[in-house]
Design a protein around this motif. Structure first.
Motif, PDB file in Angstrom:
ATOM      1  N   SER A  34     -10.497 -75.624  21.687  1.00  0.00           N
ATOM      2  CA  SER A  34      -9.586 -74.876  20.836  1.00  0.00           C
ATOM      3  C   SER A  34      -9.265 -75.705  19.612  1.00  0.00           C
ATOM      4  O   SER A  34      -9.352 -76.940  19.647  1.00  0.00           O
ATOM      5  N   LEU A  35      -8.910 -75.036  18.522  1.00  0.00           N
ATOM      6  CA  LEU A  35      -8.434 -75.727  17.328  1.00  0.00           C
ATOM      7  C   LEU A  35      -6.940 -75.509  17.113  1.00  0.00           C
ATOM      8  O   LEU A  35      -6.400 -75.746  16.036  1.00  0.00           O
ATOM      9  N   ASP A  36      -6.261 -75.032  18.177  1.00  0.00           N
ATOM     10  CA  ASP A  36      -4.809 -74.896  18.122  1.00  0.00           C
ATOM     11  C   ASP A  36      -4.162 -76.274  18.076  1.00  0.00           C
ATOM     12  O   ASP A  36      -4.748 -77.278  18.518  1.00  0.00           O
ATOM     13  N   ALA A  37      -2.942 -76.332  17.590  1.00  0.00           N
ATOM     14  CA  ALA A  37      -2.262 -77.613  17.409  1.00  0.00           C
ATOM     15  C   ALA A  37      -2.083 -78.385  18.705  1.00  0.00           C
ATOM     16  O   ALA A  37      -2.019 -79.611  18.706  1.00  0.00           O
ATOM     17  N   PHE A 135      -4.505 -76.964   9.039  1.00  0.00           N
ATOM     18  CA  PHE A 135      -3.378 -76.045   9.081  1.00  0.00           C
ATOM     19  C   PHE A 135      -3.806 -74.641   9.522  1.00  0.00           C
ATOM     20  O   PHE A 135      -5.003 -74.376   9.742  1.00  0.00           O
ATOM     21  N   ARG A 136      -2.806 -73.770   9.664  1.00  0.00           N
ATOM     22  CA  ARG A 136      -3.043 -72.346   9.955  1.00  0.00           C
ATOM     23  C   ARG A 136      -2.037 -71.508   9.191  1.00  0.00           C
ATOM     24  O   ARG A 136      -0.919 -71.963   8.904  1.00  0.00           O
ATOM     25  N   LEU A 148      -6.619 -80.182  13.889  1.00  0.00           N
ATOM     26  CA  LEU A 148      -7.024 -81.277  13.013  1.00  0.00           C
ATOM     27  C   LEU A 148      -5.839 -81.936  12.326  1.00  0.00           C
ATOM     28  O   LEU A 148      -5.758 -83.172  12.262  1.00  0.00           O
ATOM     29  N   THR A 149      -4.908 -81.141  11.801  1.00  0.00           N
ATOM     30  CA  THR A 149      -3.752 -81.749  11.140  1.00  0.00           C
ATOM     31  C   THR A 149      -2.781 -82.339  12.157  1.00  0.00           C
ATOM     32  O   THR A 149      -2.040 -83.265  11.841  1.00  0.00           O
ATOM     33  N   ALA A 150      -2.797 -81.824  13.382  1.00  0.00           N
ATOM     34  CA  ALA A 150      -1.997 -82.442  14.442  1.00  0.00           C
ATOM     35  C   ALA A 150      -2.506 -83.854  14.730  1.00  0.00           C
ATOM     36  O   ALA A 150      -1.717 -84.783  14.941  1.00  0.00           O
TER      37      ALA A 150
END
Length: 414
Positions: A34-37, A135-136, A148-150
């Motif tokens: 997943s790319l979720d935070a 981000f999203r 990614l930003t996380a």
């Protein structure tokens, strides 16, 4: 006979191997990618799950080829000249740190945090979302973190690495062809894309030394925990009494060898600041068995030893300088002494997966743009030793299973 339709072949390959990876994750109660935070930062596949690792690499390679085929040659030729502009802006203005992971923000809040106007924040963030999964924006104007930003917000090592790659390496790449035109076939470390990008006639290391902040970022880029990459289990250290780790920085390799093989006395050589820092970090039980010595490998080697070890040193220098490094060992070497060079090698591309091949070639070009140095192919190593001194007997190169670096070895027969 009609040839197999490649795009169908690739899609089948992707489906088959994705099922293998997914099956492993499901059977082990692990989350799917997943790319979720809140996603895992790395794929949770252990090193011993070789079939799953192979399946994952196959999917990545097949997806890359399928994307290229579906895109077509003419479209592939279009250069993405804005590709990393937004990423560099995100890092420079710390937009990834403008709000906490798990919270949400707005373009207005990010503008206030950074000093950029709202219009520029919005265009930077949306470019980063579309091109890099930074981000999203699931609700218009409402910004949350992605995986990614996380990672960037929570991992300073990863964040620093990306800054170094964009601020130091990327501009050098842009200027590489200019340097090759200005200084044809140069082997000098100050006649490079890096030098041109910095409007300087000095080498990368000299340029960085003039700016403590840049030098510190660069040092942190390489000062990361690394495994010994198969060195301990694939070399007969139990038969050796002394080793010199040349350019060994803070002594991580020498310390690992000394801890595992009490019979080996290790001497770490590097420039004064590195060895001073290494000596201050040395575990007390190893005092006397691991020592630190200030030494420049472009001067004569003062220590006689069984093994002279170089980890990722030769790829920083062109042939003429690597030959000098080897020749400076000669005055101290006794018959039967060994030289170990521990670094990446460029084997034939037919033996590499696409992902591995890209990493190897990317590193080779990276050395060219930064230092006029190189990664080397297998046939280049015996020739390098021969040119240094015909009394070096090349013993070969081998890559331990699962290792990135190869163990390249020669024996002194003087």
């Amino acid at each position: 006979m009609t040839s197999t339709n490649r795009i169908i072949e690739l899609s089948s390959l992707i489906a088959k191997n994705t099922a293998i990876v997914n099956g492993f994750l499901v059977n082990n109660n692990l989350p799917t990618p997943s790319l979720d935070a809140d996603a895992l930062w790395s794929m949770p596949i252990p090193e011993d799950a070789t079939e799953v690792i192979k399946a994952r690499v196959t999917v990545i390679d097949a997806c890359s080829e399928l994307e290229a085929l579906m895109t077509g040659p003419k479209q592939l030729l279009k250069f993405k000249w804005t590709a990393y502009a937004s990423v560099k802006a995100v890092l420079r203005f710390k937009l990834d740190k403008s709000f906490r992971v798990g919270e949400q923000t707005s373009f207005e809040a990010m503008s206030k945090f950074s000093g950029l106007n709202v219009m520029n924040v919005r265009r930077i963030i949306r470019h980063a979302i579309i091109n890099h999964h930074f981000f999203r924006e699931d609700v218009p104007g409402v910004i949350t973190h992605s995986a990614l930003t996380a990672v960037l917000a929570g991992d300073e090592v990863m964040r620093n690495s990306l800054i170094v790659e964009l601020d130091e390496f990327w501009p050098a790449g842009v200027k590489m062809a200019d340097a090759m035109e200005k200084w044809p076939n140069s082997e000098e470390s100050n006649e490079t894309g890096f030098a041109l990008a910095n409007n300087s006639d000095k080498s990368m290391y000299e340029i960085l030394a003039e700016d403590p902040d840049r030098a510190n970022r660069f040092a942190k880029y390489f000062d990361r925990p690394e495994s010994t990459d198969g060195l301990l289990d694939n070399y007969p250290w139990e038969e050796k009494d002394t080793m010199v780790d040349i350019g060994g920085s803070h002594g991580s390799v020498a310390i690992s060898i000394a801890e595992r093989f009490p019979n080996v006395k290790c001497i770490v050589q590097d420039l004064p600041a590195a060895v001073s820092e290494g000596a201050s970090r040395l575990p007390a039980p190893l005092e006397g068995r691991v020592t630190f010595m200030s030494h420049d490998f472009f001067t004569k080697q003062p220590v006689s030893a069984d093994v002279y070890y170089f980890r990722s040193i030769f790829h920083n220098w062109a042939d003429k300088y690597c030959i000098k490094i080897l020749q400076n060992l000669v005055p101290a070497m006794k018959s039967g002494a060994r030289v170990i060079i521990h670094e990446r090698i460029l084997p034939g591309l037919e033996t590499l997966s696409t992902a591995d091949a890209r990493r190897a070639i990317d590193m080779d070009i990276g050395m060219l743009q930064l230092l006029n140095a190189q990664q080397r192919e297998p046939h280049e190593w015996p020739e390098l030793f021969r040119r240094a001194d015909p009394r070096f007997k090349y013993l070969g190169a081998r890559q331990p299973a699962g290792a990135i670096r190869w163990i390249i070895e020669a024996e002194w027969q003087g």
